[in-house]
Design a protein around this motif. Structure first.
Motif, mmCIF file in Angstrom:
data_model
loop_
_atom_site.group_PDB
_atom_site.id
_atom_site.type_symbol
_atom_site.label_atom_id
_atom_site.label_comp_id
_atom_site.label_asym_id
_atom_site.label_seq_id
_atom_site.Cartn_x
_atom_site.Cartn_y
_atom_site.Cartn_z
ATOM 1 N N ASP A 149 -12.752 -6.628 0.787
ATOM 2 C CA ASP A 149 -14.018 -7.532 1.135
ATOM 3 C C ASP A 149 -14.262 -7.246 2.616
ATOM 4 N N GLY A 150 -13.877 -5.895 3.005
ATOM 5 C CA GLY A 150 -14.280 -5.573 4.345
ATOM 6 C C GLY A 150 -15.833 -5.763 4.506
ATOM 7 N N ASP A 151 -16.593 -5.071 3.875
ATOM 8 C CA ASP A 151 -17.957 -5.245 4.044
ATOM 9 C C ASP A 151 -18.631 -6.466 4.128
ATOM 10 N N ILE A 152 -18.234 -7.346 3.135
ATOM 11 C CA ILE A 152 -18.361 -8.814 2.944
ATOM 12 C C ILE A 152 -18.388 -9.388 4.394
ATOM 13 N N ILE A 153 -17.029 -9.316 4.639
ATOM 14 C CA ILE A 153 -16.500 -10.037 6.165
ATOM 15 C C ILE A 153 -17.326 -9.319 7.224
ATOM 16 N N ARG A 206 -19.642 -11.531 9.545
ATOM 17 C CA ARG A 206 -19.322 -11.646 10.824
ATOM 18 C C ARG A 206 -20.632 -11.338 11.864
ATOM 19 N N LEU A 207 -21.096 -10.490 11.298
ATOM 20 C CA LEU A 207 -22.387 -10.153 12.134
ATOM 21 C C LEU A 207 -23.498 -11.266 11.816
ATOM 22 N N LEU A 208 -23.575 -11.612 10.688
ATOM 23 C CA LEU A 208 -24.740 -12.751 10.332
ATOM 24 C C LEU A 208 -24.171 -13.778 11.265
ATOM 25 N N VAL A 209 -22.956 -14.447 11.187
ATOM 26 C CA VAL A 209 -22.402 -15.445 12.183
ATOM 27 C C VAL A 209 -22.784 -15.243 13.399
ATOM 28 N N ALA A 210 -22.280 -13.987 14.012
ATOM 29 C CA ALA A 210 -22.723 -13.580 15.303
ATOM 30 C C ALA A 210 -24.172 -13.885 15.751
ATOM 31 N N GLY A 211 -24.982 -13.304 14.952
ATOM 32 C CA GLY A 211 -26.490 -13.203 14.765
ATOM 33 C C GLY A 211 -26.975 -14.594 14.857
ATOM 34 N N LEU A 233 0.913 -1.284 -0.084
ATOM 35 C CA LEU A 233 0.056 0.150 0.010
ATOM 36 C C LEU A 233 1.018 1.338 -0.071
ATOM 37 N N LYS A 234 0.501 2.250 -0.668
ATOM 38 C CA LYS A 234 1.226 3.495 -0.785
ATOM 39 C C LYS A 234 0.656 4.355 0.035
ATOM 40 N N ASN A 235 1.757 5.275 0.753
ATOM 41 C CA ASN A 235 1.631 6.485 1.561
ATOM 42 C C ASN A 235 0.132 6.451 2.290
ATOM 43 N N VAL A 236 -1.025 6.967 1.833
ATOM 44 C CA VAL A 236 -1.943 7.228 2.559
ATOM 45 C C VAL A 236 -2.891 6.250 3.194
ATOM 46 N N TRP A 237 -2.557 4.869 2.890
ATOM 47 C CA TRP A 237 -3.392 3.745 3.246
ATOM 48 C C TRP A 237 -3.024 3.739 4.801
ATOM 49 N N SER A 238 -4.058 3.624 5.589
ATOM 50 C CA SER A 238 -4.028 3.142 6.669
ATOM 51 C C SER A 238 -4.071 1.607 6.941
ATOM 52 N N GLU A 239 -3.516 1.281 7.941
ATOM 53 C CA GLU A 239 -3.406 -0.335 8.128
ATOM 54 C C GLU A 239 -4.863 -0.840 8.223
ATOM 55 N N PRO A 240 -5.393 -1.591 7.228
ATOM 56 C CA PRO A 240 -6.893 -2.119 7.385
ATOM 57 C C PRO A 240 -6.851 -3.063 8.587
ATOM 58 N N THR A 241 -8.185 -3.092 9.005
ATOM 59 C CA THR A 241 -8.610 -4.059 10.054
ATOM 60 C C THR A 241 -9.301 -5.087 9.483
ATOM 61 N N THR A 242 -10.609 -4.749 9.264
ATOM 62 C CA THR A 242 -11.412 -5.925 8.876
ATOM 63 C C THR A 242 -11.046 -6.516 7.603
ATOM 64 N N PRO A 243 -10.861 -5.883 6.421
ATOM 65 C CA PRO A 243 -10.499 -6.577 5.443
ATOM 66 C C PRO A 243 -9.483 -7.553 5.299
ATOM 67 N N SER A 244 -9.570 -8.706 4.621
ATOM 68 C CA SER A 244 -8.213 -9.600 4.671
ATOM 69 C C SER A 244 -7.649 -9.468 3.182
ATOM 70 N N GLY A 245 -8.302 -8.865 2.078
ATOM 71 C CA GLY A 245 -7.652 -8.569 1.043
ATOM 72 C C GLY A 245 -8.485 -7.964 -0.197
ATOM 73 N N MET A 246 -8.287 -7.810 -1.305
ATOM 74 C CA MET A 246 -9.050 -7.331 -2.468
ATOM 75 C C MET A 246 -9.220 -8.202 -3.259
ATOM 76 N N THR A 247 -10.504 -8.032 -3.901
ATOM 77 C CA THR A 247 -10.991 -8.794 -5.127
ATOM 78 C C THR A 247 -10.554 -7.918 -6.228
ATOM 79 N N ALA A 248 -9.801 -8.015 -7.131
ATOM 80 C CA ALA A 248 -9.495 -7.283 -8.151
ATOM 81 C C ALA A 248 -9.306 -7.866 -9.764
ATOM 82 N N SER A 249 -9.452 -7.038 -10.628
ATOM 83 C CA SER A 249 -9.311 -7.706 -12.007
ATOM 84 C C SER A 249 -8.392 -6.576 -12.900
ATOM 85 N N TRP A 250 -7.659 -6.916 -13.767
ATOM 86 C CA TRP A 250 -7.044 -6.034 -14.668
ATOM 87 C C TRP A 250 -7.715 -5.697 -15.947
ATOM 88 N N THR A 251 -7.569 -4.627 -16.580
ATOM 89 C CA THR A 251 -8.088 -4.200 -17.673
ATOM 90 C C THR A 251 -7.131 -3.936 -18.647
#
Lengths: 238, 498
Positions: B151-155, B159-164, B120-138
């Motif tokens: 995938d932070g939102d999904i996770i 997480r909420l679903l499982v907890a629920g 990650l370059k400069n501005v990126w803060s260390e992510p907590t929730t997401p484990s990675g990125m889903t990406a594709s090249w064009t």
């Protein structure tokens, strides 16, 4: 010790006793012998049946519960083989059914154990008289007393006496057994058909009514009380 | 109360566990379905967001040229950490042109790239929730574009679903189990009460009763049955105890007299006449004892239920007329007046003449013996609506109301009648005979005097269990299935028999 009052009335009869209890058997034999009877005793059913079928007796006294062959079967066997000797069945069971079963089997009378010897003697005497006596006669007579079964009238010394039906039946029963003691129990059974012990003096009441009609106005009383035992009707000794 | 271990073994509790388990299974399955569906949905939305972004950038590149696209990407790359999106624009050689990550090799299709593989370059803060990125090249004309979404939102959603799901299922299971436990405990307590009562009865103490809830549910119904069975048992036991005690007591008295007389005979010189008198008196004592035993045996036999083959049609009018005729002279002797008041009707029942005679004789004799001279004793017989009612009334001393239920007891005698002869079995025998004929017997107050009422059904059916029932203050033998509605008439029965 003088013999009991009722013993003197005994007649010489041949009695067969089938009873497995030795002590009871001895007691009964002694009681019947003292009344002048000749008693043959058997201790079990088969021996008893043999004796009863082979020899002739005036009365048979048979215990209902016996080893080998029971009393009911003996009576049935005897009746089937044509022996018509009167049978008095002794039993420890006093229910309605037991009595009816006994009579159905062909017994003539039924006595529940334990019983008074006097009761047994009176019944044996009464049974003995049944054979070849004048039971079927339409007119019964004692001294100057006459009872006519057909016209249902009673006359003493030529005087007509009105009796209520039960009094008539009582007199008839006494007359058929004239000279013999009829115990209170026997009268209750034969006159009233009561197979229980009333707590009132119904027999005494009827006997005294009968007396007032057939004895009071006459010189010689015919109806006699045997104290504590019963009653008899008898012609005066001459 | 029982230890809880027995609650754990209770049926209700086992069911509650089964149901809690089933609930949990259903909740988890449903939750799993929701989980999969929601995850797919999030994935779709993420994919469409990424492809929208890509389309926008491609449109920019196409319309405004590569540099315009590069500027947009560079601008977006600076603000993108919050949006959780990576942008990477490289030239054909793979060198960075713009973006918020270091260049990575190109690949085909969509891939998941873990955070560790991205620099990650400069501005990126260390992510907590997401484990990675889903990406594709064009592949563009002048370079290659990589767009990815974390995938932070999904996770987070997962997480909420499982907890629920886990929490919900756990709560449902716990509540079901707790409810089951409480219900089981309640049911168990009620069943314990029943088994406690039965245990006590088994140990000879049949006085415990099951508390009724009046809810009418199965346990309550069983409780009711247990109670009535125990009532009956207690009555039977009480009467058995009483009878044994009474037999012992009643027979001790005459046996004591016999003993005294015989001892006297041994120890004193009474002479021949005295000897005879004593023996005669002793014998009559023995006869009394025998009589008591015979009466007890008769009652036992009647209560055991006589064979009813001997039952015949019996005209009670004949029986009573004859009996009244026989007892009128006896009553006169005692100074009483005995009358049979016959009413029109057809008073025929199915029964045993001998026993019925004994029944009526017993009642008549009771009145004769217990009334002071000058009493009036009336017998009435009525037949109406299929019921035959016999009534005997006298104007004697009667029986106190509180004694009404006692006088049917074996060997029971009223204090005042202790001195008159009798063994206290008369009314027991009477009620046994009535019961055998499926009738009811009732005592009443004639003010003054006693009324005894016996009711038979016309041609009372044979058999049918009967029980004691308390009717108000009276105790009534209640015949099991006698009753005018169900009882065939004597006439029908006789036809059936012929």
């Amino acid at each position: 010790v003088a013999p009991p009052q009722d013993v003197a009335q005994g007649q010489d009869m041949r009695v067969l006793l089938i009873e497995d209890d030795d002590e009871a058997a001895r007691h009964i034999v002694r009681g019947l012998v003292s009344a002048g009877h000749d008693v043959e005793a058997a201790g079990d059913g088969n021996a008893g049946l043999r004796l009863g079928a082979l020899q002739s007796f005036d009365v048979m006294v048979i215990d209902r519960m016996l080893p080998g062959l029971d009393g009911l079967s003996i009576v049935e066997a005897l009746r089937t083989s044509g022996v018509r000797t009167p049978v008095l069945l002794l039993t420890a069971l006093g229910g309605v059914e037991d009595r009816v079963d006994g009579l159905d089997a062909g017994a003539d009378d039924y006595l529940v154990k334990p019983f008074a010897l006097a009761e047994l003697r009176a019944r044996v005497n009464a049974l003995g008289r049944r054979v070849g006596n004048d039971n079927e006669n339409a007119v019964l007579r004692i001294a100057d007393l006459e009872l006519n079964m057909l016209s249902r009238t009673v006359v003493r010394a030529g005087r007509r006496i009105d009796l209520a039906p039960r009094e008539f039946r009582l007199l008839e029963t006494l007359m058929r057994n004239s000279g013999r003691l009829m115990t209170r129990k026997m009268l209750l059974e034969q006159v009233w058909g009561f197979h229980f012990d009333p707590k009132t003096s119904i027999v005494q009441t009827f006997v005294s009514r009968l007396r007032s009609k057939i004895d009071r106005d006459f010189e010689v009383p015919l109806v006699h009380t045997v104290r504590g035992r019963g009653y008899s009707i008898d012609a005066p000794a001459k | 109360m029982r230890p809880p271990s027995s609650v754990l073994h209770s049926t209700a509790f086992r069911f509650s566990i089964y149901f809690a388990g089933l609930f949990a299974l259903i909740a988890v399955s449903a939750g799993w379905g929701v989980y999969v569906w929601v995850s797919d949905e999030f994935q779709d939305r993420q994919d469409s967001y990424v492809s929208e972004m890509k389309d926008t950038l491609l449109t920019v590149a196409y319309n405004d040229g590569f540099n315009a696209a590069r500027n947009v990407i560079a601008r977006k790359a600076r603000v993108s950490p919050e949006a959780g999106i990576i942008y990477l624009l490289t030239d054909k050689a793979g060198r960075l042109i713009a973006g918020n990550i270091d260049p990575i090799p190109t690949f085909e299709g969509t891939r998941f790239i873990p955070w560790q593989a991205l620099h990650l370059k400069n501005v990126w803060s260390e992510p907590t929730t997401p484990s990675g990125m889903t990406a594709s090249w064009t592949l563009l004309e002048d370079g290659n574009l990589l767009i990815g979404d974390d995938d932070g939102d999904i996770i987070e959603a997962q997480r909420l679903l499982v907890a629920g799901i886990v929490g919900g299922s756990a709560i449902i299971t716990l509540i079901a189990a707790a409810m089951g436990f409480l219900l089981g405990l309640r049911a168990q307590r009620r069943i314990d009460a029943i088994s406690e009562a039965l245990d006590a009865a088994g140990k000879g103490q049949p006085h415990l009763r099951v508390a009724r809830t009046r809810s009418g549910d199965d346990i309550d119904r069983i409780g009711g049955h247990v109670n009535s069975t125990l009532d009956q048992l207690q009555r039977v036991l009480a009467s058995l105890r009483q009878v044994s005690a009474d037999i012992a007591h009643d027979l001790k008295t005459p046996i004591g007299r016999i003993q005294r007389r015989l001892e006297e005979l041994l120890e004193t010189d009474v002479g021949l006449e005295g000897y005879r008198q004593t023996v005669t008196a002793t014998l009559s004592e023995v006869e009394g004892i025998v009589e008591t035993f015979e009466a007890l045996l008769s009652i036992a036999q009647l209560e055991a239920g006589l064979k009813k083959q001997r039952f015949r049609e019996v005209d009670l009018r004949d029986v009573l007329a004859t009996l009244a005729g026989d007892y009128q002279p006896v009553a006169q002797e005692y100074g009483h007046e005995l009358k049979f008041l016959d009413r029109p009707g057809h008073p025929v029942i199915y029964g045993d003449t001998e026993l019925l005679t004994q029944l009526f004789a017993n009642l008549v004799e009771n009145s004769i013996r217990h009334c002071p001279p000058g009493a009036r004793i009336d017998l009435t017989l009525t037949e109406a609506e299929g019921r035959i009612v016999f009534e005997i009334t006298d104007n004697g001393p009667g029986i106190p109301k509180e004694e009404h239920c006692n006088v049917f007891r074996r060997l029971y005698r009223l204090e005042k009648s202790r001195t008159t002869p009798g063994h206290g079995l008369g009314l027991s025998l009477v009620s046994a005979i009535v019961l055998l004929h499926d009738g009811t017997i009732q005592l009443g107050d004639n003010k003054p005097g006693l009324t005894v009422t016996i009711t038979f059904a016309d041609g009372a059916p044979i058999g049918g269990r009967s029980t004691w029932e308390s009717v108000g203050e009276r105790r009534v033998w209640n015949a099991g299935r006698s009753g005018p509605a169900s009882a065939p008439s004597a006439r029908t029965r006789s036809r059936a028999i012929q």
